[in-house]
Design a protein around this motif. Structure first.
Motif, mmCIF file in Angstrom:
data_model
loop_
_atom_site.group_PDB
_atom_site.id
_atom_site.type_symbol
_atom_site.label_atom_id
_atom_site.label_comp_id
_atom_site.label_asym_id
_atom_site.label_seq_id
_atom_site.Cartn_x
_atom_site.Cartn_y
_atom_site.Cartn_z
ATOM 1 N N SER A 69 3.936 8.994 -9.081
ATOM 2 C CA SER A 69 4.478 7.988 -8.645
ATOM 3 C C SER A 69 3.773 6.880 -9.378
ATOM 4 C CB SER A 69 4.158 7.675 -7.315
ATOM 5 O OG SER A 69 2.969 7.920 -6.847
ATOM 6 N N ASN A 70 2.638 6.427 -9.560
ATOM 7 C CA ASN A 70 2.186 5.203 -10.117
ATOM 8 C C ASN A 70 1.527 5.692 -11.621
ATOM 9 O OD1 ASN A 70 2.603 3.725 -8.163
ATOM 10 N ND2 ASN A 70 0.395 3.680 -7.386
ATOM 11 N N VAL A 129 -2.655 3.155 -11.946
ATOM 12 C CA VAL A 129 -3.573 4.218 -10.960
ATOM 13 C C VAL A 129 -3.318 5.675 -11.220
ATOM 14 C CG1 VAL A 129 -3.956 4.762 -8.485
ATOM 15 C CG2 VAL A 129 -3.528 2.153 -9.314
ATOM 16 N N PRO A 131 -3.040 8.525 -9.279
ATOM 17 C CA PRO A 131 -3.264 9.248 -7.915
ATOM 18 C C PRO A 131 -4.386 10.122 -7.734
ATOM 19 C CG PRO A 131 -1.034 9.393 -8.573
ATOM 20 C CD PRO A 131 -1.917 9.161 -9.858
HETATM 21 C C1 LIG Z 1 0.378 2.852 -6.152
HETATM 22 O O1 LIG Z 1 -0.072 1.612 -6.441
HETATM 23 C C2 LIG Z 1 0.158 0.692 -5.589
HETATM 24 C C3 LIG Z 1 -0.263 -0.683 -5.841
HETATM 25 O O2 LIG Z 1 -1.051 -0.815 -6.933
HETATM 26 C C4 LIG Z 1 -0.835 1.147 -4.438
HETATM 27 O O3 LIG Z 1 -0.892 0.359 -3.349
HETATM 28 C C5 LIG Z 1 -0.656 2.578 -3.901
HETATM 29 O O4 LIG Z 1 -1.817 3.057 -3.216
HETATM 30 C C6 LIG Z 1 -0.567 3.519 -5.267
HETATM 31 N N1 LIG Z 1 -0.306 4.927 -4.832
HETATM 32 C C7 LIG Z 1 -0.744 5.913 -5.218
HETATM 33 C C8 LIG Z 1 -0.251 7.179 -4.883
HETATM 34 O O5 LIG Z 1 -1.730 5.856 -5.872
#
Ligand SMILES: *[C@@H]1O[C@H](CO)[C@@H](O)[C@H](O)[C@H]1NC(C)=O
Ligand SMILES: *[C@@H]1O[C@H](CO)[C@@H](O)[C@H](O)[C@H]1NC(C)=O
Ligand SMILES: *[C@@H]1O[C@H](CO)[C@@H](O)[C@H](O)[C@H]1NC(C)=O
Length: 320
Positions: A69-70, A129, A131
């Motif tokens: 996702s990120n 990020v 994950p």
């Molecule tokens: C994705 O990024 C958001 C904002 O930075 C964060 O709050 C969220 O935990 C992240 N999701 C994952 C799966 O790392």
């Protein structure tokens, strides 16, 4: 397969010479694996670990990014290579003492290392990020698959880490075994670990140069004890083809001490290239590798990664 046997015996001999004596090896490793081995995850291998994916593979790679996702390498704001190691108290992702596939020399805590912050480093790209690894999900993703690592000891330790990480998701650890019952040692040319309850294997092929290592031509100069055939990929390369994920590395062995110092020189076709620089030989070998990938690998079936040159096991360590 005489060339195969010959190159095996050469490598075994080289590896048991004084330069690689067990004592040096163990003491070097004692302070080892600072950065890479203990922290690696499958996402890290996928995300950070490749130098380039051949253009025709890039497409299928990007198609799969929705799973992360990120995390997207196609996104301009996310450069996975630009970041920092940050301390993460939820690390390490596995306990090496509980993993049968960690080589003794790499289990620093077990070998008496007293500090343990180094097992808590997590890679944090600046603008995105990665994950946290979800072991159950990765186990499912790998069901019925074949993952192959090819390279030197840096590759082998990544292979070990990935196996140990995935084993944390299993109740019954006895369902995971080396297919030939081999112990994990540094000279062995092939190691394959099978996760039988998920029907997948994670394999390692030792091929430190990726190209063919061969005995010296008969009438060459005396100092030439072996040659690297820069235009021919390693003769075990056919074993790598039929895989789902194929991860290469090379680099640490392309240094004078492990080449000229061991009587190993370069060869292209039938001609010996005594004056050839190592950097240009490495480039030639990587081109041989790239054209092999183009010719032999089906991009619809196999994802290919080439991992960058990384720190060796013992760099940045105090002398012990
Ligand atoms: C994705 O990024 C958001 C904002 O930075 C964060 O709050 C969220 O935990 C992240 N999701 C994952 C799966 O790392
Ligand atoms: C790792 O496992 C060993 C053996 O089970 C145990 O003695 C040790 O405390 C564990 N280490 C950590 C950091 O959990
Ligand atoms: C195990 O995986 C292979 C592919 O690697 C597949 O051909 C075979 O059918 C699978 N076996 C089972 C029992 O699912």
């Amino acid at each position: 397969m005489s060339s195969y046997n010959r190159s095996v015996s050469f490598k075994q001999r080289a590896a048991s010479s004084p330069r690689f004596s067990r004592k040096t090896w163990v003491s070097n490793l004692f302070c080892a694996l600072i950065v890479v081995g203990s922290i690696v995850s499958f996402f890290f291998v996928i995300g950070c670990g490749y130098l380039y994916v051949l253009p025709n593979l890039t497409h299928s790679f990007h198609d799969r990014e929705d799973r992360f996702s990120n995390f997207s390498v196609s996104d301009d704001t996310c450069d996975v290579f630009d970041g920092n190691w940050v301390l993460d108290d939820s690390y390490p992702l596995y306990n090496a003492s509980e993993c049968p596939f960690v080589e003794q020399g790499f289990n620093c805590l077990d070998n008496g290392r007293t500090d343990n912050d180094y097992i808590k480093w997590r890679w944090k790209p600046k603008n995105c990020v990665i994950p946290r690894v979800n072991v159950q999900r990765v186990l499912e993703m790998l069901r019925n698959k074949r993952v192959v690592f090819v390279g030197d000891s840096m590759s082998r330790t990544q292979w070990e880490s990935l196996i140990c990480l995935l084993m944390t998701g299993l109740e019954d650890k006895s369902t995971v075994y080396e297919v030939n019952g081999n112990k994990i040692t540094k000279q062995i040319r092939f190691l394959g670990v099978r996760f039988s309850s998920f029907n997948f294997t994670i394999e390692f092929y030792r091929s430190v140069f990726l190209v063919q290592h061969y005995w010296a031509p008969k009438h060459g100069p005396r100092r030439v004890r072996s040659t690297l055939k820069l235009d021919k990929l390693d003769d075990i390369s056919k074993e790598w083809i039929d895989s789902d994920v194929l991860i290469f590395n090379s680099g640490q062995w392309w240094v004078p001490g492990k080449l000229f110092g061991m009587g190993c020189y370069f060869q292209v076709g039938n001609s010996l290239k005594l004056g050839m620089q190592i950097t240009s030989a490495f480039r030639t070998a990587i081109n041989t590798w790239a054209s092999w990938v183009d010719r032999k690998i089906n991009p619809k079936r196999t994802r290919v990664f080439f991992r960058t040159f990384e720190p060796s096991h013992w760099r940045y360590c105090a002398v012990l």
